[in-house]
Write a protein that holds these residues in place. Structure first.
Motif, mmCIF file in Angstrom:
data_model
loop_
_atom_site.group_PDB
_atom_site.id
_atom_site.type_symbol
_atom_site.label_atom_id
_atom_site.label_comp_id
_atom_site.label_asym_id
_atom_site.label_seq_id
_atom_site.Cartn_x
_atom_site.Cartn_y
_atom_site.Cartn_z
ATOM 1 N N MET A 12 0.847 -1.188 0.000
ATOM 2 C CA MET A 12 0.000 0.000 0.000
ATOM 3 C C MET A 12 0.884 1.239 0.000
ATOM 4 O O MET A 12 1.972 1.222 0.572
ATOM 5 C CB MET A 12 -0.921 0.020 1.219
ATOM 6 N N SER A 13 0.407 2.290 -0.644
ATOM 7 C CA SER A 13 1.225 3.504 -0.764
ATOM 8 C C SER A 13 0.371 4.746 -0.633
ATOM 9 O O SER A 13 -0.838 4.728 -0.880
ATOM 10 C CB SER A 13 1.956 3.518 -2.116
ATOM 11 N N ILE A 14 1.013 5.828 -0.226
ATOM 12 C CA ILE A 14 0.437 7.174 -0.256
ATOM 13 C C ILE A 14 1.364 8.003 -1.136
ATOM 14 O O ILE A 14 2.537 8.195 -0.812
ATOM 15 C CB ILE A 14 0.332 7.790 1.146
ATOM 16 N N GLY A 15 0.830 8.474 -2.241
ATOM 17 C CA GLY A 15 1.704 9.087 -3.236
ATOM 18 C C GLY A 15 2.658 8.030 -3.756
ATOM 19 O O GLY A 15 2.256 6.912 -4.085
ATOM 20 N N ASP A 16 3.942 8.371 -3.846
ATOM 21 C CA ASP A 16 4.927 7.383 -4.268
ATOM 22 C C ASP A 16 5.684 6.792 -3.084
ATOM 23 O O ASP A 16 6.726 6.151 -3.259
ATOM 24 C CB ASP A 16 5.909 8.008 -5.256
ATOM 25 N N THR A 17 5.155 6.983 -1.875
ATOM 26 C CA THR A 17 5.790 6.446 -0.670
ATOM 27 C C THR A 17 5.056 5.197 -0.200
ATOM 28 O O THR A 17 3.850 5.234 0.059
ATOM 29 C CB THR A 17 5.789 7.485 0.463
ATOM 30 N N GLN A 18 5.783 4.127 -0.097
ATOM 31 C CA GLN A 18 5.188 2.884 0.367
ATOM 32 C C GLN A 18 5.024 2.928 1.886
ATOM 33 O O GLN A 18 5.980 3.160 2.620
ATOM 34 C CB GLN A 18 6.074 1.699 -0.024
ATOM 35 N N VAL A 19 3.788 2.726 2.351
ATOM 36 C CA VAL A 19 3.499 2.805 3.782
ATOM 37 C C VAL A 19 3.357 1.434 4.421
ATOM 38 O O VAL A 19 3.433 1.308 5.641
ATOM 39 C CB VAL A 19 2.227 3.636 4.043
ATOM 40 N N SER A 20 3.153 0.396 3.602
ATOM 41 C CA SER A 20 3.032 -0.951 4.154
ATOM 42 C C SER A 20 3.365 -1.964 3.073
ATOM 43 O O SER A 20 2.772 -1.948 1.983
ATOM 44 C CB SER A 20 1.623 -1.198 4.691
ATOM 45 N N GLN A 21 4.289 -2.850 3.386
ATOM 46 C CA GLN A 21 4.644 -3.933 2.491
ATOM 47 C C GLN A 21 3.857 -5.196 2.804
ATOM 48 O O GLN A 21 3.748 -6.101 1.989
ATOM 49 C CB GLN A 21 6.153 -4.232 2.601
ATOM 50 N N GLY A 22 3.271 -5.234 4.007
ATOM 51 C CA GLY A 22 2.591 -6.436 4.425
ATOM 52 C C GLY A 22 3.589 -7.532 4.764
ATOM 53 O O GLY A 22 4.770 -7.283 4.992
ATOM 54 N N ASN A 82 3.420 4.620 -8.920
ATOM 55 C CA ASN A 82 2.401 5.382 -8.201
ATOM 56 C C ASN A 82 2.558 6.874 -8.497
ATOM 57 O O ASN A 82 3.636 7.303 -8.932
ATOM 58 C CB ASN A 82 2.522 5.133 -6.688
ATOM 59 N N PRO A 83 1.523 7.693 -8.269
ATOM 60 C CA PRO A 83 1.648 9.141 -8.488
ATOM 61 C C PRO A 83 2.757 9.728 -7.624
ATOM 62 O O PRO A 83 2.963 9.313 -6.475
ATOM 63 C CB PRO A 83 0.270 9.678 -8.094
ATOM 64 N N ILE A 105 -6.055 12.718 -0.928
ATOM 65 C CA ILE A 105 -4.781 12.021 -0.778
ATOM 66 C C ILE A 105 -4.741 10.850 -1.748
ATOM 67 O O ILE A 105 -5.672 10.033 -1.794
ATOM 68 C CB ILE A 105 -4.591 11.523 0.667
ATOM 69 N N ALA A 106 -3.672 10.776 -2.522
ATOM 70 C CA ALA A 106 -3.503 9.689 -3.487
ATOM 71 C C ALA A 106 -3.034 8.428 -2.774
ATOM 72 O O ALA A 106 -2.005 8.443 -2.090
ATOM 73 C CB ALA A 106 -2.503 10.086 -4.560
ATOM 74 N N VAL A 107 -3.784 7.353 -2.917
ATOM 75 C CA VAL A 107 -3.417 6.075 -2.306
ATOM 76 C C VAL A 107 -3.352 5.013 -3.398
ATOM 77 O O VAL A 107 -3.958 5.136 -4.473
ATOM 78 C CB VAL A 107 -4.423 5.652 -1.213
ATOM 79 N N GLY A 108 -2.609 3.972 -3.115
ATOM 80 C CA GLY A 108 -2.500 2.847 -4.031
ATOM 81 C C GLY A 108 -2.541 1.540 -3.262
ATOM 82 O O GLY A 108 -1.926 1.418 -2.209
#
Length: 352
Positions: free
Chosen positions: A64-74, A83-84, A103-106
């Motif tokens: 999961m990401s916010i913008g181009d920053t990965q916040v969780s790899q699981g 990602n944006p 907020i852009a999320v992926g």
């Protein structure tokens, strides 16, 4: 009144049975020359309902990401797509607001389930139920003897499976696929699925890529899918599974039933993209606010994992990654070749 209803019901049943017997005799007479082939093609329909708790690979939601920053790899090491670059996005909105900031999320979401079966109208992921109503439909085959053609034919069904929407993991409906569980496509009702020539109407470029040089390029795509992600420029390739063309249920040579089932799921995915039925999001600033049709499937934004005949809830695999590493133990020697796969798609969206 009760006597009248009983008489009417009996009359309907009588004429229905008479009509059925007449049609059976007609079919028996017209198909007498193919009786042996029909006996061989009488495959068993079986399957299991999908348990959304135990049969779904929930770690496939990540990264999961916010913008181009990965916040969780699981707990997995699954590869992610682009990602944006900006976490804050401004999206158009109807007046009087005009613009909304979000907020852009992926993340990755399960969107569909596929049946792949040789038995017409066999709904593998609906507990192996068979839907009636068709007098005749092409029956799949699989021959492996040295004197027979080793080609195979399967029917494929596409179900809409908006699992994230059911669980309400996001409060914003724009950031998940909505709708209900539904049958989206049945290949038995599509004459192009049974005929390579008719399929040219939706994939005319197959004529260009049906040559040894173009197919040899698929080796590169297969290696890329095994190492990381498939290559979108090689759109005519399905990695280690073979060629996505033609958009039919026919496969010239079957390596394994598992491989054929994944390949046909990927073909159906591409076919529905070409027909404008499936939409995708894009990982670019501002454009991330929207979703739209794409006539060529973005391969790197799709994953799959097995749910029938045995659920593989511990792993999922990128589009085009071969089955050699996971197919062992997933299918019995006496299998009736009824398969089901859960399809995952990368979603980039804006949460308001």
């Amino acid at each position: 009144m009760k006597l009248y209803k009983s008489f009417l019901c009996g009359l309907i049943l009588f004429f229905s049975a008479l009509s059925y017997a007449d049609s059976s005799n007609t079919n028996q007479g017209s198909n007498s020359g193919n009786s042996k082939n029909n006996e061989k093609a009488d495959h068993t329909c079986d399957g299991n309902w999908i348990n959304p708790i135990t049969d779904v690979c929930w770690q496939c939601l990540f990264p999961m990401s916010i913008g181009d920053t990965q916040v969780s790899q699981g707990s997995s090491s699954l590869p992610d797509t682009e990602n944006p670059s900006n976490a804050i996005q401004q999206c158009p909105f109807p007046p009087p607001i005009f613009r909304r900031v979000g907020i852009a999320v992926g993340y990755w979401e399960p969107i569909a389930v596929t049946d792949v079966t040789r038995n017409p109208m066999c709904m593998v992921n609906l507990g192996g139920q068979k839907i009636g109503g068709l007098k005749r439909s092409k029956v799949g085959k699989a021959t492996k003897t040295a004197i027979e053609n080793t080609g195979v034919f399967y029917h494929t069904h596409w179900y809409q499976y908006p699992l994230i929407s059911w669980l309400k993991l996001f409060s914003d409906d724009l950031c998940m696929q909505g709708g209900d569980f539904d049958i989206g496509y049945l290949s038995e009702l599509d004459p192009m699925w049974n005929n390579d020539l008719l399929s040219i109407f939706v994939n005319p470029e197959a004529i260009i890529f049906g040559n040894p040089i173009a197919q040899a390029a698929c080796i590169v795509d297969a290696l890329a899918a095994e190492a990381y992600l498939p290559l979108n420029p090689l759109f005519w390739c399905a990695g280690g599974h073979g060629s996505v063309y033609p958009f039919t249920g026919a496969i010239r040579t079957e390596a394994s039933g598992m491989n054929s089932s994944v390949l046909l799921s990927e073909r159906m995915n591409f076919k529905l993209h070409r027909q404008g039925i499936i939409t995708d999001t894009v990982p670019y600033n501002t454009a991330v606010c929207f979703s739209g049709q794409n006539p060529i499937v973005p391969k790197d934004r799709y994953r799959y994992h097995l749910v029938n005949p045995t659920a593989d809830a511990n792993n999922c695999y990128p589009y085009g990654r071969g089955v050699m590493r996971w197919q062992a133990g997933k299918e019995m020697p006496n299998s009736h070749k009824n398969y089901g796969h859960l399809i995952w798609r990368k979603r980039n969206c804006v949460v308001f």
